[in-house]
Design a protein around this motif. Structure first.
Motif, PDB file in Angstrom:
ATOM      1  N   LEU A  41       0.734  -1.369   0.306  1.00 51.74           N
ATOM      2  CA  LEU A  41       0.005  -0.125   0.501  1.00 51.74           C
ATOM      3  C   LEU A  41       1.396   1.151  -0.149  1.00 51.74           C
ATOM      4  CD1 LEU A  41      -2.809  -0.990   2.509  1.00 51.74           C
ATOM      5  CD2 LEU A  41      -2.512  -0.794  -0.142  1.00 51.74           C
ATOM      6  N   ILE A  42       2.430   1.262   1.220  1.00 49.70           N
ATOM      7  CA  ILE A  42       2.718   2.695   1.056  1.00 49.70           C
ATOM      8  C   ILE A  42       3.679   2.292  -0.215  1.00 49.70           C
ATOM      9  CG2 ILE A  42       4.814   3.337   2.234  1.00 49.70           C
ATOM     10  CD1 ILE A  42       3.683   1.592   4.597  1.00 49.70           C
ATOM     11  N   ALA A  43       4.361   1.670  -1.093  1.00 47.43           N
ATOM     12  CA  ALA A  43       4.722   1.685  -2.202  1.00 47.43           C
ATOM     13  C   ALA A  43       4.322   2.370  -3.140  1.00 47.43           C
ATOM     14  CB  ALA A  43       5.279   0.546  -2.673  1.00 47.43           C
ATOM     15  N   ALA A  44       2.511   1.942  -3.454  1.00 50.54           N
ATOM     16  CA  ALA A  44       1.748   2.265  -4.137  1.00 50.54           C
ATOM     17  C   ALA A  44       1.053   4.126  -4.216  1.00 50.54           C
ATOM     18  CB  ALA A  44       0.183   1.628  -4.483  1.00 50.54           C
ATOM     19  N   ALA A  45       0.762   4.537  -2.673  1.00 44.83           N
ATOM     20  CA  ALA A  45       0.728   5.170  -2.739  1.00 44.83           C
ATOM     21  C   ALA A  45       2.019   6.414  -2.918  1.00 44.83           C
ATOM     22  CB  ALA A  45      -0.273   5.651  -1.374  1.00 44.83           C
ATOM     23  N   ARG A  46       3.012   6.041  -1.964  1.00 41.87           N
ATOM     24  CA  ARG A  46       4.490   6.989  -2.270  1.00 41.87           C
ATOM     25  C   ARG A  46       4.653   7.064  -3.802  1.00 41.87           C
ATOM     26  NH1 ARG A  46       8.658   4.865   1.136  1.00 41.87           N
ATOM     27  NH2 ARG A  46       8.543   2.642  -1.164  1.00 41.87           N
ATOM     28  N   ASP A  47       5.146   5.970  -4.338  1.00 38.89           N
ATOM     29  CA  ASP A  47       5.906   5.781  -5.049  1.00 38.89           C
ATOM     30  C   ASP A  47       5.476   5.830  -6.587  1.00 38.89           C
ATOM     31  OD1 ASP A  47       8.043   5.857  -3.973  1.00 38.89           O
ATOM     32  OD2 ASP A  47       7.933   3.505  -3.983  1.00 38.89           O
ATOM     33  N   PHE A  48       3.584   5.721  -6.471  1.00 37.58           N
ATOM     34  CA  PHE A  48       2.844   5.672  -7.809  1.00 37.58           C
ATOM     35  C   PHE A  48       1.897   6.235  -7.613  1.00 37.58           C
ATOM     36  CE2 PHE A  48       5.588   1.780  -8.235  1.00 37.58           C
ATOM     37  CZ  PHE A  48       5.323   1.423  -9.576  1.00 37.58           C
ATOM     38  N   HIS A  49       1.337   7.288  -6.490  1.00 34.12           N
ATOM     39  CA  HIS A  49       0.523   8.006  -6.402  1.00 34.12           C
ATOM     40  C   HIS A  49      -0.641   7.562  -6.405  1.00 34.12           C
ATOM     41  CE1 HIS A  49       4.040  10.686  -6.509  1.00 34.12           C
ATOM     42  NE2 HIS A  49       4.693   9.975  -7.448  1.00 34.12           N
ATOM     43  N   ALA A  50      -1.208   6.616  -6.474  1.00 34.06           N
ATOM     44  CA  ALA A  50      -2.539   5.529  -6.233  1.00 34.06           C
ATOM     45  C   ALA A  50      -2.981   5.498  -4.581  1.00 34.06           C
ATOM     46  CB  ALA A  50      -1.989   4.418  -6.379  1.00 34.06           C
ATOM     47  N   ARG A  51      -4.144   5.976  -5.037  1.00 32.68           N
ATOM     48  CA  ARG A  51      -4.879   5.624  -3.917  1.00 32.68           C
ATOM     49  C   ARG A  51      -5.453   4.709  -3.493  1.00 32.68           C
ATOM     50  NH1 ARG A  51      -8.696   9.707  -5.616  1.00 32.68           N
ATOM     51  NH2 ARG A  51      -9.446   8.543  -8.353  1.00 32.68           N
ATOM     52  N   VAL A  52      -4.938   3.883  -2.419  1.00 30.54           N
ATOM     53  CA  VAL A  52      -4.723   2.477  -2.101  1.00 30.54           C
ATOM     54  C   VAL A  52      -6.341   1.935  -0.993  1.00 30.54           C
ATOM     55  CG1 VAL A  52      -2.621   2.310  -3.167  1.00 30.54           C
ATOM     56  CG2 VAL A  52      -2.850   3.072  -0.378  1.00 30.54           C
ATOM     57  N   VAL A  53      -6.062   0.440  -1.220  1.00 30.27           N
ATOM     58  CA  VAL A  53      -7.120   0.428  -0.023  1.00 30.27           C
ATOM     59  C   VAL A  53      -6.701  -1.143   0.610  1.00 30.27           C
ATOM     60  CG1 VAL A  53      -9.446  -0.711   0.362  1.00 30.27           C
ATOM     61  CG2 VAL A  53      -9.373   0.887  -0.902  1.00 30.27           C
ATOM     62  N   GLY A  54      -6.639  -1.506   1.295  1.00 29.62           N
ATOM     63  CA  GLY A  54      -5.842  -2.497   1.921  1.00 29.62           C
ATOM     64  C   GLY A  54      -6.224  -3.033   3.083  1.00 29.62           C
ATOM     65  N   VAL A  55      -6.826  -4.759   3.557  1.00 24.81           N
ATOM     66  CA  VAL A  55      -7.662  -4.807   4.086  1.00 24.81           C
ATOM     67  C   VAL A  55      -6.809  -6.268   5.333  1.00 24.81           C
ATOM     68  CG1 VAL A  55      -9.515  -6.950   4.317  1.00 24.81           C
ATOM     69  CG2 VAL A  55      -9.792  -5.583   2.213  1.00 24.81           C
ATOM     70  N   GLU A  56      -6.791  -6.144   6.082  1.00 29.04           N
ATOM     71  CA  GLU A  56      -6.097  -7.296   6.807  1.00 29.04           C
ATOM     72  C   GLU A  56      -7.179  -7.637   7.759  1.00 29.04           C
ATOM     73  OE1 GLU A  56      -2.975  -8.789   6.437  1.00 29.04           O
ATOM     74  OE2 GLU A  56      -3.400  -9.914   8.557  1.00 29.04           O
ATOM     75  N   VAL A  57      -6.808  -9.100   8.314  1.00 26.87           N
ATOM     76  CA  VAL A  57      -7.528  -9.822   8.709  1.00 26.87           C
ATOM     77  C   VAL A  57      -6.458  -9.703  10.466  1.00 26.87           C
ATOM     78  CG1 VAL A  57      -6.961 -11.792   9.238  1.00 26.87           C
ATOM     79  CG2 VAL A  57      -9.489 -11.952   9.831  1.00 26.87           C
TER      80      VAL A  57
END
Ligand SMILES: C[S@@+](CC[C@H](N)C(=O)[O-])C[C@H]1O[C@@H](n2cnc3c(N)ncnc32)[C@H](O)[C@@H]1O
Length: 156
Positions: A41-57
């Motif tokens: 998530l961090i790489a996609a947001a920081r380096d690719f300027h994406a919006r990100v959704v994480g789902v973790e149990v």
């Protein structure tokens, strides 16, 4: 689906290769199902300027991810839920970038078929989606690993 995947983080140097293979563009929405400590998530947001959704149990991992995201000033781009990913809508996704086993992918495949729009890209490290034909497959050797491992790209 009662089986819960173990927590095995994607090697850090593989993540940009996955996101590049998925051609992530700024402002696209990237999901990581089973987002672990949030490194994808961090790489996609920081380096690719994406919006990100994480789902973790696993709560501990969700807490760790939220702390890192806040420290890095990425909170406006990252949403993380402590939930079973089977119960989360995937309809807003442009890209799924994941590290899940073929068994879990097999169980999730009907949900992908139902909820993902045409053109959505799926990348998964190391394991294929059973019975699906990848658009591309590349081999990568993570730092410190002995052998190359595949990344699979599927396009809905
Ligand atoms: C192989 S790890 C990958 C972690 C992360 N995506 C990464 O690339 O570093 C799989 C993750 O999925 C989580 N997980 C397994 N089953 C889950 C479920 N049903 N709902 C939400 N998270 C789940 C596990 O807790 C684990 O953190």
């Amino acid at each position: 689906m009662n089986y819960t995947e173990p927590y095995i983080p994607t090697p850090e140097d593989i993540i940009p290769k996955m996101l590049t293979l998925a051609s992530v563009m700024p402002d696209e929405t990237v999901f990581d199902l089973g987002s672990g400590d949030g490194r994808m998530l961090i790489a996609a947001a920081r380096d690719f300027h994406a919006r990100v959704v994480g789902v973790e149990v696993r709560r501990r991992l969700v807490r760790e991810c939220r702390r890192k995201v806040k420290e890095m000033g990425l909170s406006h781009q990252v949403m993380i839920s402590c939930r079973n990913f089977k119960k989360v809508s995937l309809r807003k996704a442009d890209v799924l970038s994941m590290y899940l086993s073929s068994y879990t992918l097999y169980l999730m495949a009907p949900k992908f078929m139902k909820e993902l729009r045409p053109g959505v890209r799926i990348v998964n490290f190391d394991y294929p989606i059973p019975d699906w034909t990848p658009e591309r497959e590349i081999e990568v050797t993570p730092a410190g690993w002995r052998k190359p491992h595949p990344i699979y790209l599927y396009v809905m």
